[in-house]
Design a protein around this motif. Structure first.
Motif, PDB file in Angstrom:
ATOM      1  N   GLY A   1      10.272  71.786 -37.634  1.00 36.04           N
ATOM      2  CA  GLY A   1       9.772  72.764 -38.597  1.00 36.04           C
ATOM      3  C   GLY A   1       9.428  74.085 -37.937  1.00 36.04           C
ATOM      4  N   TYR A   2       8.877  74.027 -36.723  1.00 32.87           N
ATOM      5  CA  TYR A   2       8.530  75.248 -35.991  1.00 32.87           C
ATOM      6  C   TYR A   2       9.791  76.038 -35.645  1.00 32.87           C
ATOM      7  CZ  TYR A   2       6.219  78.183 -32.472  1.00 32.87           C
ATOM      8  OH  TYR A   2       5.733  79.239 -31.754  1.00 32.87           O
ATOM      9  N   LEU A   3      10.857  75.319 -35.217  1.00 35.98           N
ATOM     10  CA  LEU A   3      12.104  76.014 -34.871  1.00 35.98           C
ATOM     11  C   LEU A   3      12.731  76.657 -36.102  1.00 35.98           C
ATOM     12  CD1 LEU A   3      14.230  76.686 -32.733  1.00 35.98           C
ATOM     13  CD2 LEU A   3      15.351  74.513 -33.257  1.00 35.98           C
ATOM     14  N   ARG A   4      12.698  75.949 -37.235  1.00 34.65           N
ATOM     15  CA  ARG A   4      13.260  76.532 -38.463  1.00 34.65           C
ATOM     16  C   ARG A   4      12.474  77.773 -38.879  1.00 34.65           C
ATOM     17  NH1 ARG A   4      17.117  73.539 -41.029  1.00 34.65           N
ATOM     18  NH2 ARG A   4      17.262  71.308 -40.513  1.00 34.65           N
ATOM     19  N   ASP A   5      11.155  77.747 -38.707  1.00 33.92           N
ATOM     20  CA  ASP A   5      10.346  78.913 -39.056  1.00 33.92           C
ATOM     21  C   ASP A   5      10.694  80.093 -38.158  1.00 33.92           C
ATOM     22  OD1 ASP A   5       7.283  80.242 -38.388  1.00 33.92           O
ATOM     23  OD2 ASP A   5       7.971  80.151 -40.451  1.00 33.92           O
ATOM     24  N   LEU A   6      10.864  79.846 -36.855  1.00 33.65           N
ATOM     25  CA  LEU A   6      11.254  80.926 -35.952  1.00 33.65           C
ATOM     26  C   LEU A   6      12.637  81.464 -36.299  1.00 33.65           C
ATOM     27  CD1 LEU A   6       9.996  79.643 -32.475  1.00 33.65           C
ATOM     28  CD2 LEU A   6       8.860  81.188 -34.073  1.00 33.65           C
ATOM     29  N   THR A   7      13.534  80.561 -36.729  1.00 33.36           N
ATOM     30  CA  THR A   7      14.883  80.990 -37.113  1.00 33.36           C
ATOM     31  C   THR A   7      14.830  81.929 -38.313  1.00 33.36           C
ATOM     32  OG1 THR A   7      15.825  78.913 -36.285  1.00 33.36           O
ATOM     33  CG2 THR A   7      17.155  80.192 -37.823  1.00 33.36           C
ATOM     34  N   ARG A   8      14.036  81.555 -39.314  1.00 33.18           N
ATOM     35  CA  ARG A   8      13.908  82.423 -40.496  1.00 33.18           C
ATOM     36  C   ARG A   8      13.301  83.777 -40.126  1.00 33.18           C
ATOM     37  NH1 ARG A   8      12.508  77.413 -43.050  1.00 33.18           N
ATOM     38  NH2 ARG A   8      10.312  77.759 -42.554  1.00 33.18           N
ATOM     39  N   ARG A   9      12.291  83.755 -39.268  1.00 31.53           N
ATOM     40  CA  ARG A   9      11.682  85.020 -38.852  1.00 31.53           C
ATOM     41  C   ARG A   9      12.661  85.856 -38.032  1.00 31.53           C
ATOM     42  NH1 ARG A   9       6.396  83.093 -35.929  1.00 31.53           N
ATOM     43  NH2 ARG A   9       6.412  85.281 -35.294  1.00 31.53           N
ATOM     44  N   SER A  10      13.484  85.202 -37.233  1.00 30.89           N
ATOM     45  CA  SER A  10      14.481  85.929 -36.445  1.00 30.89           C
ATOM     46  C   SER A  10      15.504  86.601 -37.352  1.00 30.89           C
ATOM     47  CB  SER A  10      15.167  84.968 -35.468  1.00 30.89           C
ATOM     48  OG  SER A  10      16.189  85.627 -34.755  1.00 30.89           O
ATOM     49  N   GLU A  11      15.922  85.894 -38.401  1.00 33.68           N
ATOM     50  CA  GLU A  11      16.894  86.470 -39.338  1.00 33.68           C
ATOM     51  C   GLU A  11      16.322  87.693 -40.059  1.00 33.68           C
ATOM     52  OE1 GLU A  11      19.312  82.354 -40.446  1.00 33.68           O
ATOM     53  OE2 GLU A  11      17.684  83.074 -41.717  1.00 33.68           O
ATOM     54  N   LYS A  12      14.998  87.712 -40.240  1.00 30.66           N
ATOM     55  CA  LYS A  12      14.356  88.855 -40.907  1.00 30.66           C
ATOM     56  C   LYS A  12      13.955  89.941 -39.918  1.00 30.66           C
ATOM     57  CE  LYS A  12      12.385  85.934 -44.535  1.00 30.66           C
ATOM     58  NZ  LYS A  12      11.126  85.440 -45.145  1.00 30.66           N
ATOM     59  N   GLY A  13      14.211  89.714 -38.621  1.00 31.48           N
ATOM     60  CA  GLY A  13      13.820  90.690 -37.618  1.00 31.48           C
ATOM     61  C   GLY A  13      12.332  90.693 -37.326  1.00 31.48           C
ATOM     62  N   GLU A  14      11.660  89.556 -37.600  1.00 31.84           N
ATOM     63  CA  GLU A  14      10.215  89.481 -37.421  1.00 31.84           C
ATOM     64  C   GLU A  14       9.815  88.664 -36.194  1.00 31.84           C
ATOM     65  OE1 GLU A  14       9.358  89.562 -42.255  1.00 31.84           O
ATOM     66  OE2 GLU A  14       8.877  87.785 -41.073  1.00 31.84           O
ATOM     67  N   PHE A  15      10.762  88.303 -35.343  1.00 32.52           N
ATOM     68  CA  PHE A  15      10.456  87.441 -34.205  1.00 32.52           C
ATOM     69  C   PHE A  15      11.077  88.020 -32.941  1.00 32.52           C
ATOM     70  CE2 PHE A  15      12.055  83.876 -31.538  1.00 32.52           C
ATOM     71  CZ  PHE A  15      10.830  83.510 -30.999  1.00 32.52           C
ATOM     72  N   ALA A  16      10.323  87.958 -31.849  1.00 30.14           N
ATOM     73  CA  ALA A  16      10.821  88.371 -30.548  1.00 30.14           C
ATOM     74  C   ALA A  16      10.386  87.330 -29.524  1.00 30.14           C
ATOM     75  CB  ALA A  16      10.279  89.748 -30.170  1.00 30.14           C
ATOM     76  N   ILE A  17      11.263  87.067 -28.558  1.00 26.59           N
ATOM     77  CA  ILE A  17      10.985  86.035 -27.561  1.00 26.59           C
ATOM     78  C   ILE A  17      10.023  86.552 -26.493  1.00 26.59           C
ATOM     79  CG2 ILE A  17      12.048  84.556 -25.805  1.00 26.59           C
ATOM     80  CD1 ILE A  17      14.505  84.395 -27.476  1.00 26.59           C
ATOM     81  N   GLY A  18      10.046  87.844 -26.221  1.00 27.19           N
ATOM     82  CA  GLY A  18       9.254  88.405 -25.136  1.00 27.19           C
ATOM     83  C   GLY A  18       7.788  88.009 -25.164  1.00 27.19           C
ATOM     84  N   PRO A  19       7.064  88.221 -26.265  1.00 30.98           N
ATOM     85  CA  PRO A  19       5.645  87.848 -26.284  1.00 30.98           C
ATOM     86  C   PRO A  19       5.402  86.369 -25.990  1.00 30.98           C
ATOM     87  CG  PRO A  19       6.163  89.287 -28.134  1.00 30.98           C
ATOM     88  CD  PRO A  19       7.465  88.941 -27.488  1.00 30.98           C
ATOM     89  N   MET A  20       6.304  85.496 -26.484  1.00 29.99           N
ATOM     90  CA  MET A  20       6.159  84.072 -26.237  1.00 29.99           C
ATOM     91  C   MET A  20       6.292  83.768 -24.747  1.00 29.99           C
ATOM     92  SD  MET A  20       8.464  80.924 -27.759  1.00 29.99           S
ATOM     93  CE  MET A  20       8.013  81.271 -29.452  1.00 29.99           C
ATOM     94  N   LEU A  21       7.284  84.377 -24.096  1.00 26.23           N
ATOM     95  CA  LEU A  21       7.480  84.158 -22.666  1.00 26.23           C
ATOM     96  C   LEU A  21       6.311  84.722 -21.854  1.00 26.23           C
ATOM     97  CD1 LEU A  21      11.289  84.929 -22.200  1.00 26.23           C
ATOM     98  CD2 LEU A  21      10.179  82.713 -22.006  1.00 26.23           C
ATOM     99  N   MET A  22       5.852  85.914 -22.206  1.00 27.54           N
ATOM    100  CA  MET A  22       4.745  86.518 -21.477  1.00 27.54           C
ATOM    101  C   MET A  22       3.480  85.676 -21.599  1.00 27.54           C
ATOM    102  SD  MET A  22       6.078  89.083 -20.011  1.00 27.54           S
ATOM    103  CE  MET A  22       7.637  88.181 -20.015  1.00 27.54           C
ATOM    104  N   SER A  23       3.244  85.118 -22.797  1.00 30.31           N
ATOM    105  CA  SER A  23       2.077  84.266 -22.987  1.00 30.31           C
ATOM    106  C   SER A  23       2.143  83.030 -22.107  1.00 30.31           C
ATOM    107  CB  SER A  23       1.972  83.860 -24.462  1.00 30.31           C
ATOM    108  OG  SER A  23       0.932  82.937 -24.662  1.00 30.31           O
TER     109      SER A  23
END
Length: 433
Positions: free
Chosen positions: A398-420
């Motif tokens: 469910g978490y991956l699907r949510d990130l996928t939807r946010r990515s399609e809308k341009g609302e997700f970036a990997i950088g902050p996740m990696l930096m955290s």
């Protein structure tokens, strides 16, 4: 005795033609007719969708049947039970009395029970000196006995429909697997054709299916997938025939028997998840470019995936990917799933991500959608991050699907996740040191 006359409900409850029809039908029970009450109840549970009754109502009916003293429902044994709402609440595992009354009314409305109300609305029984029942007031089970054959027939229809849907789903699954693997084989063998277009057509058919499809929708999908599979087979057979006419026997053998033992494709392989492959994306739909498998047209991104660390760049949907070393530094747990406990290139990271996907219970379709939306490298990076944060995520799929939807809308970036994750790992390192 209890079905020989028409009774009206007590108090403010109104008499309806439906109640009258149920009483008339209950009065037409065949002589010596009987049925096992628990067998009939199981049939009722199967026929529940067609009778429009809820599982809570069935729980109340189960409690009522438990008050009937015999296993066989028969008119000669009497068909009226008269437990109080308190007793029914106890036998329905503490269901509230208001809820019990509501479901009793639903059973009466569905024509499965009849009320035989006393003058004061109470449920009780009158017996003679020998202990035989003279008169009883409560709920009559006569409609169940009268409709026994109908209920069993409805149950048989529901079971047959369920088996039909199950077979449809099995055949659809086989068609999906065949189409995906045939297209993959065609691309692997460089067979001329618009395989990208066929793959997109295939995905449109699958994605157009609702979450809870009807039988008609499943049948239509199966017909369309069967036609698509036939089209693909015809193209491949024509290729085989043309090759045979040229007398290239070696090519024919390779074409039929070639296998790719390093492939990590699953039941519906998508081209972006092949080891070492790093597809371009279609500008409008984020689709996989199928022609990049040829050496002479291999894009720089593919060469990077075979050993060199790629520069951070824009990928599918504008999502930026990061150097492999940075990903592994932020997500060291993914290393355990690489060959010999190490990951040397993007190809090995994507292979490890597929293993992690299966381990975390993420469905192949969820991972495929993520790869389509983010790109295969970024999808593998996200899986590594999910593994790193596994203790804080209840549902990885469910978490991956949510990130996928946010990515399609341009609302997700990997950088902050990696930096955290980098900061968290650095803090842990300082504490250990």
């Amino acid at each position: 005795m209890e079905t020989g006359s028409i009774t009206t409900p007590f108090g403010r409850r109104a008499m309806t033609l439906g109640m009258l029809a149920s009483q008339v039908m209950a009065g037409e029970i065949k002589p010596n007719q009987s049925v096992d009450k628990w067998k009939l109840f199981r049939a009722l549970c199967e026929a529940k969708p067609l009778l429009n009754i809820s599982d809570r109502a069935l729980a109340v009916l189960n409690a009522l049947l438990s008050f009937y003293p015999k296993n066989e429902l028969a008119q000669e044994n009497g068909l009226i039970v008269f437990p109080s709402n308190v007793q029914l609440s106890l036998r329905t595992h503490g269901m509230a009395e208001q809820t019990v009354r509501r479901h009793l009314a639903a059973l009466v409305e569905a024509g499965l029970l009849l009320r035989k109300d006393s003058p004061n609305g109470k449920r009780y029984v009158r017996r003679d000196r020998a202990g035989e029942v003279n008169d009883a007031f409560g709920f009559s089970l006569a409609p169940l006995l009268a409709r026994a054959e109908e209920i069993e027939q409805l149950a048989a229809e529901v079971i047959a429909e369920r088996l039909h849907v199950q077979r449809l789903r099995e055949r659809i699954t086989l068609c999906r697997r065949d189409i995906a693997k045939l297209i993959e084989a065609a691309v692997e063998e460089d067979v001329p054709g618009d395989w990208q277009g066929l793959y997109l057509e295939f995905r449109d058919l699958i994605d157009g299916l609702p979450r809870s499809p009807t039988t008609a929708q499943l049948e239509q999908l199966l017909d369309e997938l069967t036609a698509l599979r036939t089209d693909i087979l015809n193209r491949l057979e024509n290729r085989i025939k043309s090759t045979k006419e040229r007398g290239n026997a070696n090519y024919i053998e390779r074409h039929i028997q070639n296998s790719n033992p390093e492939s990590i494709s699953e039941s519906e392989p998508s081209f972006e998840t092949k080891q070492g492959a790093k597809p371009e994306q279609d500008n409008e739909r984020g689709a996989v470019t199928l022609e990049e498998g040829r050496d002479e047209t291999a894009p720089p991104s593919r060469q990077e995936g075979q050993g060199r660390r790629p520069r951070a760049r824009d990928d599918a949907g504008g999502l930026k990917s990061f150097p492999l070393g940075l990903v592994l530094q932020a997500c060291p747990e993914i290393l355990a799933y690489g060959p010999n406990g190490e990951i040397r290139n993007w190809r090995e990271l994507m292979t490890a991500a597929v293993t992690v996907r299966s381990m975390l219970g993420v469905s192949p379709s969820a991972y495929e959608e993520a790869a389509n939306a983010m790109g295969p490298e970024n999808a593998a990076t996200v899986m590594a991050c999910i593994l790193e944060r596994g203790g804080h995520i209840n549902s990885a799929g469910g978490y991956l699907r949510d990130l996928t939807r946010r990515s399609e809308k341009g609302e997700f970036a990997i950088g902050p996740m990696l930096m955290s994750l980098l900061r968290a790992n650095a803090a842990v390192g300082r504490k250990v040191g």
